[in-house]
Design an enzyme around this catalytic site. Sequence first.
Site, PDB file in Angstrom:
ATOM      1  N   ILE A  12      60.747   9.923  12.515  1.00 14.69           N
ATOM      2  CA  ILE A  12      59.442  10.587  12.577  1.00 14.69           C
ATOM      3  C   ILE A  12      58.750  10.626  11.213  1.00 14.69           C
ATOM      4  O   ILE A  12      57.635  11.123  11.094  1.00 14.69           O
ATOM      5  CB  ILE A  12      59.565  12.018  13.143  1.00 14.69           C
ATOM      6  N   GLY A  15      59.808   7.747   3.574  1.00 12.38           N
ATOM      7  CA  GLY A  15      59.376   7.874   2.190  1.00 12.38           C
ATOM      8  C   GLY A  15      60.077   6.828   1.362  1.00 12.38           C
ATOM      9  O   GLY A  15      60.843   6.005   1.879  1.00 12.38           O
ATOM     10  N   GLY A  16      59.848   6.871   0.061  1.00 14.29           N
ATOM     11  CA  GLY A  16      60.434   5.861  -0.800  1.00 14.29           C
ATOM     12  C   GLY A  16      61.948   5.911  -0.859  1.00 14.29           C
ATOM     13  O   GLY A  16      62.602   4.882  -1.031  1.00 14.29           O
ATOM     14  N   MET A  17      62.526   7.115  -0.725  1.00 12.62           N
ATOM     15  CA  MET A  17      63.972   7.265  -0.856  1.00 12.62           C
ATOM     16  C   MET A  17      64.628   7.839   0.397  1.00 12.62           C
ATOM     17  O   MET A  17      65.831   8.101   0.400  1.00 12.62           O
ATOM     18  CB  MET A  17      64.304   8.178  -2.039  1.00 12.62           C
ATOM     19  N   VAL A  20      63.142  10.467   7.906  1.00 16.81           N
ATOM     20  CA  VAL A  20      63.443  11.681   8.655  1.00 16.81           C
ATOM     21  C   VAL A  20      63.529  11.346  10.139  1.00 16.81           C
ATOM     22  O   VAL A  20      62.649  10.672  10.690  1.00 16.81           O
ATOM     23  CB  VAL A  20      62.371  12.765   8.411  1.00 16.81           C
ATOM     24  N   LYS A  35      67.185  14.470   7.526  1.00 14.97           N
ATOM     25  CA  LYS A  35      66.669  13.631   6.445  1.00 14.97           C
ATOM     26  C   LYS A  35      67.793  12.738   5.932  1.00 14.97           C
ATOM     27  O   LYS A  35      68.816  13.228   5.452  1.00 14.97           O
ATOM     28  CB  LYS A  35      66.123  14.488   5.309  1.00 14.97           C
ATOM     29  N   ASP A 129      58.812  18.886  -5.946  1.00 16.13           N
ATOM     30  CA  ASP A 129      57.997  17.878  -5.257  1.00 16.13           C
ATOM     31  C   ASP A 129      56.941  18.547  -4.384  1.00 16.13           C
ATOM     32  O   ASP A 129      56.719  18.154  -3.236  1.00 16.13           O
ATOM     33  CB  ASP A 129      58.892  16.965  -4.426  1.00 16.13           C
TER      34      ASP A 129
END
Length: 292
Positions: A12, A15-17, A20, A35, A129
């Site tokens: 869903i 991201g870069g790292m 999820v 995650k 973040d």
Amino acid sequence: MRIDRYRLDRVIGTGGMSRVWLAHDDLLDRPVAVKEILPVAGLDVAAGTRTVAEARAAARLAHPNVVRVYDVLLGGGRAWIIMEHVPCRDLEALVRERGPLPPAEAARVGLAVLTGLDAAHRAGVLHRDVKPHNVLIADDGRILLGDFGVALLADRVQGPESGPLVASPGYVAPERARDGESSAAGDLWSFGATLYFCLEARPPFARPTAAEQLAAPFAGPPDPMVNAGPLEPVVAELLQVDPARRPSAIEAAERIRALQRVHRSPAVVFVAWVMAFALLGGIAAALLTSLA
């Protein structure tokens, strides 16, 4: 696909790292968000261990404006963070669709985020973040700060961070970008940049490249605001380069509430005068009718 007692249903978010998953906890029979921290070239072998330690720090938080962390696992050479599943939209998507938020609505969102940040800082946890993508507007009306996946216990910070910078260029505090120093004040700078985005639909230092965005705060003030109204002074305070001059989460919340009171008062007085004139007009009309 499964990881321990969790059934991973579908991705869903990415991201870069990390990515999820919407998943199901078979033991407790409830939906969860999982995650998955992906392997990244250049990260040292201790990255997974640090992720677990940091997620456990986030799990110390239990607050209505913070997405809960339930569990942390290591499996298949990866770290997995099990979190509360919140049906929601993120703030970035909301603003991209609707445009800048009115100051009153931005203040409501900001106060909720500040309440969650204050709880985290009191527990000794840094977020590191804070950005619009990590502010969640839940379907049930709640506003939550999510993704403490890079959280770090404040009392464990010993000098600059090691390893690559994990943050979004438009929302990372100047001292962290330059020196790798994380602090509660750094979270407040990132919050200020997020509040700026709420009001202007762009980050405070919008530049063509990431390097230019990271350098811009040292060159001068943020780009002029046109929609902030009464919130402009508090945004300016939060975005100061010197961390010592920024307000804390609780101080920023007090400033926003004070601004709300000041700018709400004229409207209240105006409405009261209108109601008074209407009442007097009604009385006068009644008297004239009785005399006639």
